[in-house]
Design a protein around this motif. Structure first.
Motif, PDB file in Angstrom:
ATOM      1  N   THR A 129       0.854  -1.184   0.000  1.00  0.00           N
ATOM      2  CA  THR A 129       0.000   0.000   0.000  1.00  0.00           C
ATOM      3  C   THR A 129       0.891   1.236   0.000  1.00  0.00           C
ATOM      4  OG1 THR A 129      -1.937   1.047   1.004  1.00  0.00           O
ATOM      5  CG2 THR A 129      -0.259   0.204   2.511  1.00  0.00           C
ATOM      6  N   ALA A 140       2.302   4.788   1.788  1.00  0.00           N
ATOM      7  CA  ALA A 140       2.650   5.093   3.176  1.00  0.00           C
ATOM      8  C   ALA A 140       1.573   5.922   3.860  1.00  0.00           C
ATOM      9  CB  ALA A 140       3.990   5.823   3.216  1.00  0.00           C
ATOM     10  N   ILE A 141       0.967   6.841   3.139  1.00  0.00           N
ATOM     11  CA  ILE A 141      -0.076   7.666   3.753  1.00  0.00           C
ATOM     12  C   ILE A 141      -1.268   6.795   4.133  1.00  0.00           C
ATOM     13  CG2 ILE A 141      -1.709   9.553   3.343  1.00  0.00           C
ATOM     14  CD1 ILE A 141       0.423  10.879   1.581  1.00  0.00           C
ATOM     15  N   CYS A 142      -1.586   5.848   3.290  1.00  0.00           N
ATOM     16  CA  CYS A 142      -2.647   4.893   3.610  1.00  0.00           C
ATOM     17  C   CYS A 142      -2.307   4.119   4.876  1.00  0.00           C
ATOM     18  CB  CYS A 142      -2.852   3.930   2.432  1.00  0.00           C
ATOM     19  SG  CYS A 142      -4.003   2.579   2.767  1.00  0.00           S
ATOM     20  N   GLY A 143      -1.084   3.653   4.945  1.00  0.00           N
ATOM     21  CA  GLY A 143      -0.663   2.861   6.096  1.00  0.00           C
ATOM     22  C   GLY A 143      -0.687   3.626   7.408  1.00  0.00           C
ATOM     23  N   LEU A 144      -0.613   4.951   7.292  1.00  0.00           N
ATOM     24  CA  LEU A 144      -0.565   5.771   8.503  1.00  0.00           C
ATOM     25  C   LEU A 144      -1.899   6.411   8.846  1.00  0.00           C
ATOM     26  CD1 LEU A 144       2.809   7.588   7.808  1.00  0.00           C
ATOM     27  CD2 LEU A 144       2.406   5.873   9.577  1.00  0.00           C
ATOM     28  N   THR A 145      -2.641   6.808   7.830  1.00  0.00           N
ATOM     29  CA  THR A 145      -3.813   7.649   8.104  1.00  0.00           C
ATOM     30  C   THR A 145      -5.135   7.052   7.646  1.00  0.00           C
ATOM     31  OG1 THR A 145      -3.853   8.843   5.991  1.00  0.00           O
ATOM     32  CG2 THR A 145      -2.316   9.646   7.669  1.00  0.00           C
ATOM     33  N   ARG A 172       2.994   8.380  -4.932  1.00  0.00           N
ATOM     34  CA  ARG A 172       3.102   8.404  -3.467  1.00  0.00           C
ATOM     35  C   ARG A 172       4.211   7.444  -3.036  1.00  0.00           C
ATOM     36  NH1 ARG A 172      -2.560   8.318  -0.078  1.00  0.00           N
ATOM     37  NH2 ARG A 172      -3.516  10.195  -0.946  1.00  0.00           N
ATOM     38  N   GLN A 173       4.806   7.724  -1.876  1.00  0.00           N
ATOM     39  CA  GLN A 173       5.760   6.762  -1.341  1.00  0.00           C
ATOM     40  C   GLN A 173       5.019   5.498  -0.899  1.00  0.00           C
ATOM     41  OE1 GLN A 173       8.712   6.963  -1.901  1.00  0.00           O
ATOM     42  NE2 GLN A 173       9.209   9.138  -2.117  1.00  0.00           N
ATOM     43  N   VAL A 214       4.796   1.391   0.824  1.00  0.00           N
ATOM     44  CA  VAL A 214       5.226   0.537   1.936  1.00  0.00           C
ATOM     45  C   VAL A 214       4.770  -0.901   1.691  1.00  0.00           C
ATOM     46  CG1 VAL A 214       5.140   2.403   3.641  1.00  0.00           C
ATOM     47  CG2 VAL A 214       3.101   0.987   3.270  1.00  0.00           C
ATOM     48  N   MET A 260       5.360  -2.221   9.305  1.00  0.00           N
ATOM     49  CA  MET A 260       5.334  -1.460   8.045  1.00  0.00           C
ATOM     50  C   MET A 260       6.750  -1.070   7.643  1.00  0.00           C
ATOM     51  SD  MET A 260       2.949   1.830   7.124  1.00  0.00           S
ATOM     52  CE  MET A 260       4.003   3.270   7.337  1.00  0.00           C
ATOM     53  N   LEU A 316       9.086   0.969   4.899  1.00  0.00           N
ATOM     54  CA  LEU A 316       9.105   1.976   3.840  1.00  0.00           C
ATOM     55  C   LEU A 316       9.996   1.486   2.702  1.00  0.00           C
ATOM     56  CD1 LEU A 316       8.378   4.838   2.827  1.00  0.00           C
ATOM     57  CD2 LEU A 316      10.440   5.651   3.983  1.00  0.00           C
TER      58      LEU A 316
END
Lengths: 153, 195
Positions: free
Chosen positions: B48, B50-55, B67-68, B70, B79, B81
């Motif tokens: 996925t 990284a923004i998805c994985g965080l937010t 997007r970056q 992960v 997770m 990176l």
């Protein structure tokens, strides 16, 4: 007694389960000051030690890596690196263009901090100060890597 | 009470194993790059951004390579990176991973970083050399960057590596020079250090 034990165990277990992607994590508003760096060269050592892969010496290589979509970070004064996932109005920071103009700059950025599994991530909302390139180390290291030196100049 | 115990047991069974002492290098076919803290690693996980994985902000295409990215390891939900693909040419892994957005994959590569040398992170970064959807038999090399770049910048076709032809890089160097301080600084250094 047994009921209390089972309920306690269930709650403790639920607390220990890591957050999943769909749940998301809570961010924290922060202001970070530091140098925009290329995180691959900095953490991998592929181009030399950490002092050589910052500043003017490594500027062209930092452009190459940012254009290649390699994650860009902010190296704060205390040595912490914040991986940049958003820059002002764009989340497309791997697009090869969004972060080129600030490579090697020392900036103060406002944004949301997220942390997961040992890495700090920042979603920058605003750059409140851009000092430009402050670390001039090319007299010490030359071009890093050496083949970044322009030909026919 | 019996139902409660059964439910708890079901949750425990359904939970991924904690990674603990798993040796992720055991079956790795990754090549060494002699990097700081390098460890070979092969594991399965979900791709996925990284923004998805965080937010939880999760576009269907993971940002399409912009997007970056992960990989969230199946065993322990850790997770990683994705910092680099398998090409030794200043290229990240976003394009290589975005095509597997939302899929379970097996990745093979290197975990990189040594906190004694560069203490800025408390985790290693992932360089991915090989990837396959878990239902596929064969791995693919992570070498998509130059293919995508060539389609993106057809006007930059020519000899030499991509990073010497990239229009955005060339424009930035034209603007601020190779050291980023202007052309006069470049010229002064080159004159003083002429071979």
């Amino acid at each position: 007694m047994l009921k209390k034990f089972v309920l306690g165990a269930a709650l403790a277990f639920a607390a220990a389960v890591p957050a999943t992607a769909s749940q998301g994590t809570q961010g924290e508003h922060v202001q970070i000051t530091g140098e925009i760096i290329d995180t691959w060269c900095y953490f991998s050592g592929v181009m030399g030690g950490p002092d050589a892969v910052r500043g003017t010496a490594h500027h062209t290589c930092a452009l190459w890596c940012a254009a290649g979509g390699i994650p860009v970070g902010i190296l704060a004064d205390d040595g912490t690196v914040y991986m940049v996932l958003k820059w002002k109005d764009t989340k497309n920071v791997a697009d090869g263009t969004s972060l080129l103009s600030v490579q090697t700059h020392r900036v103060t950025a406002d944004g949301m901090l997220y942390e997961r599994d040992g890495i700090k991530y920042i979603m920058v909302d605003d750059v409140v100060n851009d000092e430009g390139i402050v670390l001039t180390n090319h007299e010490d290291f030359g071009f890093v890597p050496p083949f970044a030196q322009p030909k026919n100049k | 009470m019996k139902k409660l115990i059964m439910s708890l047991a079901a949750i425990l069974v359904a939970t991924p194993a904690i990674a603990g002492d798993v040796d992720y290098s055991a079956n790795s076919q990754a090549k060494s790059w002699n990097l700081f803290g390098e460890e070979k690693a092969r594991f399965t996980g979900k791709v996925t951004d990284a923004i998805c994985g965080l937010t939880g902000d999760c576009p269907d295409d993971c940002g399409g390579g912009d997007r970056q990215m992960v990989v969230i390891r199946e065993d322990d939900d850790r997770m990683f990176l994705a910092n680099k693909n398998g090409q030794p040419i200043f290229s990240g892994a976003a394009y290589d991973l975005a095509k597997y957005c939302g899929q379970m994959v097996e990745v093979d590569g290197l975990l990189v970083g040594d906190s004694d040398i560069t203490p800025g992170l408390e985790s290693k970064l992932l360089q991915i050399q090989l990837i396959r959807p878990i239902e596929d038999k064969d791995f693919a090399k992570t070498n998509n960057f130059t293919k995508v770049w060539a389609k993106k910048y057809p006007e930059a076709k020519g000899k030499g590596p991509w990073f010497r032809r990239d229009p955005a890089i060339k424009a930035q160097i034209e603007k601020t020079g190779y050291f980023g301080l202007g052309h006069e600084v470049d010229e002064k250094y080159l004159e003083e250090n002429a071979e």
